[in-house]
Scaffold this motif. Structure first.
Motif, PDB file in Angstrom:
ATOM      1  N   ARG A   5       0.838  -1.202   0.000  1.00 46.30           N
ATOM      2  CA  ARG A   5       0.000   0.000   0.000  1.00 46.30           C
ATOM      3  C   ARG A   5       0.871   1.250   0.000  1.00 46.30           C
ATOM      4  O   ARG A   5       0.552   2.236  -0.681  1.00 46.30           O
ATOM      5  CB  ARG A   5      -0.929  -0.031   1.214  1.00 46.30           C
ATOM      6  CG  ARG A   5      -1.828   1.187   1.346  1.00 46.30           C
ATOM      7  CD  ARG A   5      -3.009   0.911   2.254  1.00 46.30           C
ATOM      8  NE  ARG A   5      -2.614   0.475   3.579  1.00 46.30           N
ATOM      9  CZ  ARG A   5      -2.389   1.294   4.618  1.00 46.30           C
ATOM     10  NH1 ARG A   5      -2.506   2.607   4.457  1.00 46.30           N
ATOM     11  NH2 ARG A   5      -2.049   0.808   5.797  1.00 46.30           N
ATOM     12  N   ARG A  17      -4.679  -5.330  -0.119  1.00 46.26           N
ATOM     13  CA  ARG A  17      -3.805  -4.382   0.553  1.00 46.26           C
ATOM     14  C   ARG A  17      -3.905  -4.515   2.070  1.00 46.26           C
ATOM     15  O   ARG A  17      -4.992  -4.694   2.623  1.00 46.26           O
ATOM     16  CB  ARG A  17      -4.128  -2.960   0.112  1.00 46.26           C
ATOM     17  CG  ARG A  17      -3.859  -2.749  -1.374  1.00 46.26           C
ATOM     18  CD  ARG A  17      -4.486  -1.488  -1.920  1.00 46.26           C
ATOM     19  NE  ARG A  17      -4.258  -1.397  -3.361  1.00 46.26           N
ATOM     20  CZ  ARG A  17      -5.048  -1.947  -4.270  1.00 46.26           C
ATOM     21  NH1 ARG A  17      -6.120  -2.632  -3.874  1.00 46.26           N
ATOM     22  NH2 ARG A  17      -4.782  -1.829  -5.553  1.00 46.26           N
ATOM     23  N   SER A  42       1.287  -6.556  -0.011  1.00 45.09           N
ATOM     24  CA  SER A  42      -0.114  -6.829  -0.315  1.00 45.09           C
ATOM     25  C   SER A  42      -0.280  -8.278  -0.739  1.00 45.09           C
ATOM     26  O   SER A  42       0.650  -8.896  -1.279  1.00 45.09           O
ATOM     27  CB  SER A  42      -0.596  -5.909  -1.441  1.00 45.09           C
ATOM     28  OG  SER A  42      -0.519  -4.549  -1.065  1.00 45.09           O
TER      29      SER A  42
END
Length: 664
Positions: free
Chosen positions: A359, A449, A458
């Motif tokens: 992320r 994520r 992720s």
């Protein structure tokens, strides 16, 4: 150089999705043309199709004055026969010529046909009896191309009648015999290295951009360096080998450099920093032409550009030798692509290293206009050169209209709109109606994520995408499942990745594996265990720069499906030999069936049986070296022979070792 000095066909033809009722073919040309496609099968009357640009069955996209892309997606009134050689002739006529101006393959690619054949051709199989697969094709790697081995295999196959098919029992008995004609070529990622371009390749790219008269592109976010558009980038002193110095300065510049240009050395899985990262849309388009065809190399000079320092000159000379070897093999690659349906899916290097790894990576990369443009341009290039032919109907309508406007005016608001649309596009995955079906997943844009920590890797697919995958698989007895990263990887390497992730440094070790994210790992294993999903899974993967095969059985209250994790990587790449040897030995010692460590780390009720690559040193389970995977499959969807065709001439068979099975 005048426009006529460019060959009429710049790249292609490349066969893409084929079915009895439909034929898809991609080609790049110097100028708009009318097309005539003729199909011939045995004594039957030829089928001839005259295709008008923009009409039914032929879509045209124009990228520059002298670069035009054609995708033939032709619905056939008469079904194609199965298991028989179908010859085809693609004739082109420039629009400003009369009927005498038709040119077929013998005019623009006289080496496109195999010896003993009067035209290119293909075989549409009733079932997938054999397939080729591979990933990671870096042009300046010091070695040969696995696609060249695939071309040699087809030449040998044509020594026998490709229409003749043996029974499964006869195939098993003839262990050293040639396979049936491969049903398809699956490219599982990193077909191009947009983030790692050799100096001579970049030199050729810039010359080709000028010859094709591709439009200039304004660039935002680089004004402090004096780079305001593509042309100023190409002339900039840092344009070769020092592009990372052109990055914009801002509060998190260190992170942007790390994300986009690989500015951090990776101590476990070493990767050279990408100092010649492709930036403009024109660079991406030219790169694809140069890696798929010998034609655009005509008239290209590989002399070094002015202004290189001594170290860069030395690197340029080394890379030039590798690129010259790469060019020499491109005619065989073009011939291969014209004879097998080619399925493709992206991995990170098609766009940029560690694409969407976490992320945090996404927040940084998409939060700045420069990095967003670089990623977006690579994604546009992927759509045009790879994704389009996988599933043409997924890109119909507004997507192609935006793409055409972006090609005409790169850097415009429409170009930005197109990038925004593609960054949110959710149909890069696709299926082909083969037997067993080919199901290709997108493990790059459907990420799961982490909500707890932005730096944590992720999951390779999100919950919604995994749910959709389960629905796709329901009711199938067997499936060819393509995951660019192996679902079942090397246990020690995954353990190292977990350690670095725990210390907050997943980028240092490319911590991208299915088991790195608990949610994604749990969901994919539940899909395998579901009673209505296939009982035979052949998982085709790449990414890691070595090859291996695992037989995997999932145990629970009831016996799970049979799974074969088959990894072939790379086509033109390899892992550092000494490091791989250490990792392979350590993995066998630490996670041997009777090892206490293996018992203490068991989590998922899996029985894993590694296969030994025959002819390699004692105990070796990971095969290093450029090549291409060859999988032969029986009528039940079970792989009965798995081999790697290496560029050094070896054909290595992976043999199951029951005594080495372990629980995981």
């Amino acid at each position: 150089m005048t426009p006529n000095a460019l060959p009429l066909v710049l790249a292609g033809p490349i066969l893409r999705r084929l079915a009895r009722e439909r034929l898809t073919l991609w080609i790049a040309v110097r100028e708009p043309v009318q097309l005539r496609l003729t199909l011939v099968c045995g004594a039957a009357l030829p089928q001839s199709h005259l295709l008008a640009l923009g009409g039914a069955g032929c879509r045209l996209l124009t990228a520059g004055t002298r670069l035009h892309y054609l995708l033939i997606d032709l619905a056939l009134e008469e079904l194609l026969p199965l298991d028989r050689w179908i010859g085809y002739t693609l004739a082109l006529r420039p629009l400003d010529t009369d009927d005498a101006g038709w040119q077929d393959w013998s005019d623009w690619a006289p080496d496109l046909c195999y010896p003993g054949r009067s035209s290119p051709g293909f075989v549409l199989p009733s079932r997938v009896g054999a397939l080729l697969h591979g990933s990671c094709r870096k042009p300046h790697f010091d070695g040969s191309d696995g696609l060249l081995e695939a071309d040699r295999l087809l030449a040998r196959c044509l020594g026998e009648e490709p229409e003749t098919r043996r029974s499964a029992d006869a195939e098993r008995a003839a262990h050293e015999a040639l396979p049936t004609w491969p049903s398809l070529l699956m490219l599982t990622g990193d077909q191009v290295y947009a983030d790692d371009v050799a100096g001579p390749m970049l030199r050729a790219i810039h010359q080709l951009i000028a010859r094709l008269d591709l439009p200039d592109e304004p660039l935002a976010g680089m004004e402090r360096t004096g780079v305001v558009n593509a042309q100023s980038l190409y002339r900039h002193p840092a344009g070769f080998y020092r592009r990372e110095t052109l990055l914009p300065r801002h509060r998190r510049n260190y992170a942007l450099m790390e994300v986009l240009f690989g500015g951090v050395e990776k101590p476990v899985f070493t990767t050279d920093s990408a100092h010649n990262h492709l930036i403009t849309l024109a660079e991406v388009l030219a790169m694809y032409l140069l890696v798929w065809s010998p034609a655009p190399w005509q008239g290209i000079s590989l002399e070094p550009p002015p202004g290189l320092d001594e170290a860069s000159h030395a690197l340029y000379r080394t890379e030039r030798l590798a690129i010259e070897g790469f060019i020499a093999e491109l005619a065989a690659v073009r011939r291969l692509f014209a004879h097998l349906p080619v399925a493709m899916i992206f991995d990170d290097h098609d766009i940029t290293d560690d694409w969407n790894l976490s992320r945090e990576w996404e927040e940084i990369a998409y939060g700045h206009p420069f990095s967003k443009r670089v990623i977006g341009n690579a994604l546009l290039g992927y759509l045009l050169n790879q994704g389009w032919g996988n599933c043409p109907e997924a890109f119909a309508g507004q997507t192609l209209e935006l793409l055409q406007q972006s090609l005409a005016a790169p850097g415009s608001a429409t170009h930005e709109d197109c990038i925004e649309r593609l960054l949110g596009f959710d149909h890069w995955h696709y299926s082909w109606p083969t037997t067993p079906p080919l199901v290709v997943i997108d493990s790059r844009t459907h990420r799961w994520r982490s909500e707890s920590a932005a730096r944590r890797p992720s999951g390779l697919m999100g919950w919604e995408a995994l749910t959709d995958l389960q629905q796709t698989l329901r009711g199938q007895p067997a499936v060819l499942l393509v995951s660019p990263a192996p679902i079942f990887g090397v246990k020690l390497i995954e353990a190292i990745q977990r350690i670095f992730t725990w210390f907050g440094q997943p980028l240092l070790v490319d911590a991208e594996n299915w088991m790195a994210h608990p949610g994604a790992a749990h969901a994919i294993l539940n899909i395998f265990r579901h009673p209505r999903t296939p009982q035979h899974f052949i998982v085709l993967s790449g990414d890691v720069h070595y090859s291996f095969v695992y037989d995997v059985e999932l145990r629970g209250r009831i016996r799970g499906p049979d799974i074969w994790q088959i990894c072939s990587s790379g086509l033109r790449n390899a892992f550092p030999p000494r490091l791989l040897d250490v990792l392979d030995r350590a993995n066998r010692w630490l996670y041997a069936p009777r090892s206490p460590l293996n018992w203490f780390t068991r989590r998922r009720h899996m029985r894993v049986v590694p296969r030994k690559p025959e002819g390699t040193p004692h105990g070796r389970r990971l095969l290093n070296g450029s090549g291409i995977g060859l999988v032969e499959i029986d009528a039940e969807g079970v792989p009965w022979r798995i081999r790697e065709l290496l560029t050094d001439g070896r054909c290595v068979t992976f043999t199951r070792r029951e005594s080495e099975s372990r629980w995981d």
